[in-house]
Enzyme design. Structure first.
Site, PDB file in Angstrom:
ATOM      1  CE  LYS A 165      42.489  47.978  35.129  1.00 15.24           C
ATOM      2  NZ  LYS A 165      41.487  48.228  36.181  1.00 15.24           N
ATOM      3  CG  ASP A 197      38.318  43.670  38.904  1.00 16.20           C
ATOM      4  OD1 ASP A 197      37.982  44.251  37.858  1.00 16.20           O
ATOM      5  OD2 ASP A 197      38.376  44.254  40.009  1.00 16.20           O
ATOM      6  CB  SER A 198      35.681  42.798  33.688  1.00 17.66           C
ATOM      7  OG  SER A 198      36.848  42.436  32.972  1.00 17.66           O
ATOM      8  CG  ASP A 243      41.955  44.781  37.183  1.00 12.29           C
ATOM      9  OD1 ASP A 243      42.549  45.854  37.388  1.00 12.29           O
ATOM     10  OD2 ASP A 243      40.801  44.706  36.715  1.00 12.29           O
ATOM     11  CD  GLU A 254      34.984  51.313  33.725  1.00 12.92           C
ATOM     12  OE1 GLU A 254      36.026  50.862  34.238  1.00 12.92           O
ATOM     13  OE2 GLU A 254      33.919  50.668  33.620  1.00 12.92           O
ATOM     14  CD  GLU A 279      38.539  49.292  39.887  1.00 16.57           C
ATOM     15  OE1 GLU A 279      37.695  49.729  40.699  1.00 16.57           O
ATOM     16  OE2 GLU A 279      38.279  48.409  39.041  1.00 16.57           O
TER      17      GLU A 279
END
Ligand code: KIV
Length: 299
Positions: free
Chosen positions: A128, A59-60, A98, A197, A130
């Site tokens: 993925k 999602d970057s 993501d 991260e 978070e």
């Protein structure tokens, strides 16, 4: 015996794909895992050709492709589309999609529904999500539904506001221990790997030693089982200061700007297109065309 080829019993989409369980074996062998983000088919094809193991449809994209200030507004539809593009370009690498903010926070059911969408519609091999906390329960539900899931702890951009901004995590003993516990909980929930991260390398090392699944670091030092970088950061598509953990392997932004500048100059001067870039007509057709077209249009 007949020479007829045997019918393929299983779909060929798995042919040549890195088997997911191989990642754990790579950790055991001490072989580093290489991951990079990509958001479209040509980039995925290049990553595949370079021998990358995992591609993250991150999602970057919200920031590096779509120009947003953060990843928070990225929608599930955007990730589904980009995953479709990436899976068309990637053969060997496993494609991890993501789960964007808002696509798994509400309930385990919401997480499973949306993870399944990324696999069925996007073609992702894995997803993925978070954070620790409630995400542990979401990861457990998604894994139990048969979708491979990757965790992500440390700096979690979707909830950066809660963390006080985009800054390194785990710099106190208490927070460092919390990160180890979160990663262990994600492994226990069924995650096949965990991204770390922006954490001190000592913390990343401790997590990596504690887990039997691989850790993939970004700004987490050299002792993780693999590394991930964002496509645009590592290839030089950004302006201004990148985070300290980014290494720029190429300056493609400058290469592209220079090429576009030359193109603009040649269009304006008439140097482009040249003869080799244009189509021709057979002489007799041209003569016939010249004979019939109205004189006003002749040059
Ligand atoms: O969205 C993303 O690109 C990521 C990486 C920074 C790990 O989550």
């Amino acid at each position: 015996m007949s020479d007829k080829p045997k019918p393929q019993r299983y779909a060929s989409w798995t042919a040549g794909k890195l088997p997911l369980p191989e990642l754990r074996e790579m950790k055991k062998r001490g072989e580093k895992i290489v991951m990079v983000t990509a958001y479209d088919a040509p980039s995925a094809r290049l990553a595949d050709a370079a021998g990358v193991d995992l591609i993250l449809v991150g999602d970057s994209s919200g920031m590096v492709v779509h120009g947003r200030e953060s990843t928070v507004a990225v929608s599930l539809d955007e990730i589904v589309f980009m995953t479709q593009w990436v899976t068309r370009g990637a053969r060997r690498p496993l494609v991890v999609a993501d789960m964007p903010f808002g696509s798994y926070e509400v309930s385990d059911e919401q997480a499973v529904t949306n993870a399944v969408r990324l696999v069925k519609e996007g073609g992702a091999d894995a997803v993925k999500l978070e954070r620790g906390g409630t995400s542990v329960s979401r990861a457990r539900a998604v894994a139990a539904a048969g979708v491979p899931v990757m965790g992500h702890v440390g700096l979690t951009p979707q909830t950066a506001t809660v963390l006080g901004g985009f800054k390194a995590q785990g710099r106190t003993a208490e927070r460092a221990q919390q990160l180890v516990d979160e990663a262990l909980a994600l492994e226990e929930a069924g995650c096949f790997a965990v991204v770390l991260e922006a954490v001190p390398s000592e913390v990343a090392r401790a997590v990596t030693q504690a887990l039997s699944v691989p850790t993939i670091g970004i700004g987490a030092g050299g002792d993780t089982d693999g590394q991930v970088l964002v496509w645009h950061d590592m290839l030089g598509f950004y302006e201004g200061n990148a985070p300290r953990f980014v290494k720029r392997y190429a300056d493609l932004g400058a290469v592209i700007t220079e090429a576009l500048g030359r193109y603009a100059e040649e269009v304006r001067s008439g140097a482009f297109p040249e003869q080799q870039h244009t189509y021709a007509m057979p002489d007799e057709e041209l003569a016939a065309f010249d004979a019939v077209r109205p004189p006003t249009r002749r040059r």
